[in-house]
Design a protein around this motif. Structure first.
Motif, short mmCIF file in Angstrom:
data_model
loop_
_atom_site.label_atom_id
_atom_site.label_comp_id
_atom_site.label_asym_id
_atom_site.label_seq_id
_atom_site.Cartn_x
_atom_site.Cartn_y
_atom_site.Cartn_z
N LEU A 1 0.87 -1.18 0.00
CA LEU A 1 0.00 0.00 0.00
C LEU A 1 0.91 1.23 0.00
CD1 LEU A 1 -2.83 -1.13 2.40
CD2 LEU A 1 -3.22 0.16 0.30
N PHE A 2 1.35 1.62 -1.17
CA PHE A 2 2.38 2.66 -1.25
C PHE A 2 1.83 4.06 -1.00
CE2 PHE A 2 1.12 4.06 -5.47
CZ PHE A 2 0.62 2.93 -6.07
N ASP A 3 0.53 4.23 -1.05
CA ASP A 3 -0.08 5.50 -0.67
C ASP A 3 -1.31 5.18 0.17
OD1 ASP A 3 -0.89 8.07 -0.37
OD2 ASP A 3 -1.36 8.43 -2.49
N TYR A 4 -1.04 4.79 1.40
CA TYR A 4 -2.11 4.31 2.26
C TYR A 4 -3.17 5.39 2.49
CZ TYR A 4 -4.52 2.42 6.28
OH TYR A 4 -5.49 1.96 7.11
N PRO A 5 -4.46 5.11 2.43
CA PRO A 5 -5.07 3.80 2.14
C PRO A 5 -5.56 3.68 0.71
CG PRO A 5 -6.72 5.24 3.07
CD PRO A 5 -5.48 6.08 2.88
N SER A 6 -5.09 4.58 -0.18
CA SER A 6 -5.73 4.64 -1.49
C SER A 6 -5.09 3.75 -2.55
CB SER A 6 -5.72 6.09 -1.99
OG SER A 6 -6.42 6.92 -1.11
N TRP A 7 -3.78 3.76 -2.62
CA TRP A 7 -3.13 3.11 -3.75
C TRP A 7 -2.34 1.89 -3.31
CZ3 TRP A 7 -4.07 4.35 -8.71
CH2 TRP A 7 -4.66 5.59 -8.96
N GLU A 8 -2.50 0.84 -4.04
CA GLU A 8 -1.85 -0.42 -3.70
C GLU A 8 -1.24 -1.04 -4.96
OE1 GLU A 8 -4.55 -3.53 -2.59
OE2 GLU A 8 -3.04 -4.57 -1.38
N GLY A 9 -0.07 -1.55 -4.82
CA GLY A 9 0.57 -2.29 -5.91
C GLY A 9 0.78 -3.74 -5.48
#
Lengths: 320, 156
Positions: free
Chosen positions: A279-287
């Motif tokens: 979750l590299f931009d918690y909580p929105s973006w996940e790789g």
């Protein structure tokens, strides 16, 4: 720099361990992390894109022997997925559409590359039980796991084999039949870092009309139904990072043509792999990076025309 | 002749004891070859097979190239005769379809048939698109008589 990283990790771990909210964050990474297009427990909706590639190294014959393949068979898939929670919030709808790009370099044929939309899928999912995750929440320890029940269908939106125009079959992107499915997934926390995943899925592949012979005519073909069993383990390093291995066994029943069983048509496929989710931009973006492969020894699988490794990269945008 | 019998009838033989002997000898030879590191496949059918058509109106000898059959382009030489008097089947119309019974599909490529000599036909562009068990369905029409052969190939 290193000290700052340790401090940040400690804060994250503390946050994970401290309260009920942390428990919710921990379980964000359970359901959904290794299932494309499924809304995780912390979100109300999700859109996702996945690119994946597979390369065939061999096949398994009807007796389960692994045989190397002569030629190149490569598939690339761009899949788009989305999901949204309904009312009640334990219910969600999710689906995905794959766009396939396939390359075939077969003996005696010119190399060909073709593609198009594959078979889309749509499903309803209900979280019937929730693990209180006693280790990190104020609720007492419990053996109750997360239980997700789901049902849906794979739709024949891809190009079926009978509509193929490429001699190599590179343009075949679908099965040509509706395939309703139903499944259950159990996710059980052990402490706050370890999750056992168990999943069972039944897919009924409905009959479709196929050519009866070179002279024409129609025939009804019923591919065998499929049972998929999957088990995995998930390690939650912190609220950002998780991952783990899985093993998947797929068992397909015998096919039937015009009501007659096709001899030696049962199939079995064993795959294993793993994924890492960040979750590299918690909580929105996940790789999510995933790898998987067939098991390359005799007897593990049978009647698998193309076997080999696959890799995938998924980017998901979660909406809290 | 039953369908199963046809599928396993190499060199025209379809009798239990003969097949049993063939299987045992193949197994023994294969075991020895495997033991010395030879990669041959004892269960792979020979390149040539002689069979009768489904309704026993015709007979045919079929030679596959390559053997075993491969994923990709394959060729077949068919020598066809009448069942009654073994007369060459001249100027017959052949419709050929590769078919994967377990998956319920064929391939997009339509095999091309050319009569090279009287009763001897060359079939090219037989494309098997994936590994597995394939059938080659050959419908034959000659002198107003129709029948068909169904050959089985283990495609690697």
């Amino acid at each position: 720099m290193r000290r700052a990283s340790i401090a940040a990790a400690s804060v994250a771990l503390l946050a994970l361990c401290s309260n009920k909210r942390a428990a919710a964050q921990a379980c964000c990474s359970t359901t959904g992390s290794e299932e494309f297009g499924v809304v995780n427990r912390c979100s109300t909706a999700l859109v996702a894109a996945q690119i994946s590639a597979s390369h065939a190294l061999g096949s398994y014959d009807a007796r389960g022997r692994y045989l190397a393949i002569d030629g190149a068979v490569d598939d690339g898939v761009l899949a788009l997925g989305a999901g949204a929670r309904l009312w009640p919030s334990s219910l969600q709808i999710h689906g995905s559409v794959p766009f396939r790009l396939q390359r075939r370099e077969l003996s005696g044929l010119s190399p060909s590359t073709a593609g198009g939309i594959g078979d889309a899928s749509l499903a309803l999912r209900w979280t019937a039980l929730s693990d209180p995750i006693g280790a990190v929440s104020s609720e007492p320890s419990s053996w109750v796991p997360f239980l997700d029940l789901y049902a849906g269908a794979r739709l024949p939106t891809g190009r079926p084999p009978e509509d193929s125009e490429e001699p190599s079959g590179a343009d075949v992107t679908g099965d040509g039949a509706f395939a309703p499915f139903a499944g259950a997934k159990i996710s059980k926390f052990f402490g706050m870092h370890h999750v056992l995943l168990l999943q069972a899925l039944y897919t009924a592949r409905l009959a479709r009309d196929v050519a009866a012979g070179p002279g024409g005519g129609q025939s009804s073909f019923d591919a065998g139904d499929v049972v998929t069993l999957r088990t995995g383990w998930l390690y939650l390093h912190d609220i950002y990072l998780s991952g783990g291995p899985f093993v998947e066994l797929e068992l397909a029943g015998a096919a039937e043509q015009d009501g007659r069983r096709v001899a030696d048509s049962e199939a079995r496929r064993l795959r294993f792999g793993g994924h890492v989710s960040w979750l590299f931009d918690y909580p929105s973006w996940e790789g999510i990076v995933s790898v998987s492969s067939d098991a390359f020894w005799d007897g593990t699988s049978k009647n698998v025309p193309f076997a080999g490794p696959a890799v995938g990269l998924t980017i998901s945008r979660h909406f809290p | 002749m039953s369908r199963d019998c046809r599928a396993t009838a190499w060199h025209g033989a379809c009798k239990g004891p003969l097949l049993m002997r063939h299987a045992i000898s193949s197994l023994l030879v294969g075991t020895v070859l495997a033991a010395i590191g030879c990669g041959s496949d004892p269960e792979q059918p020979a390149a040539s097979q002689s069979v009768s058509s489904e309704q026993a109106r015709f007979k045919g000898t079929f030679v596959a190239d390559p053997a075993p059959a491969i994923v990709g382009n394959n060729r077949l030489e068919a020598t066809l005769t009448t069942a009654d008097d073994d007369a060459p089947l001249v100027a017959a119309a052949l419709a050929v379809q590769p078919w994967m019974p377990a998956h319920g599909h064929g391939s997009a490529s339509v095999p091309k048939v050319v009569e090279r000599e009287q009763g001897r036909y060359e079939i090219d562009e037989i494309v098997y698109t994936m590994a597995g068990q394939w059938e080659l369905r050959i419908e034959v029409t000659a002198g107003g008589v129709e029948d068909r052969f169904v050959l089985s190939y283990d495609v690697h």
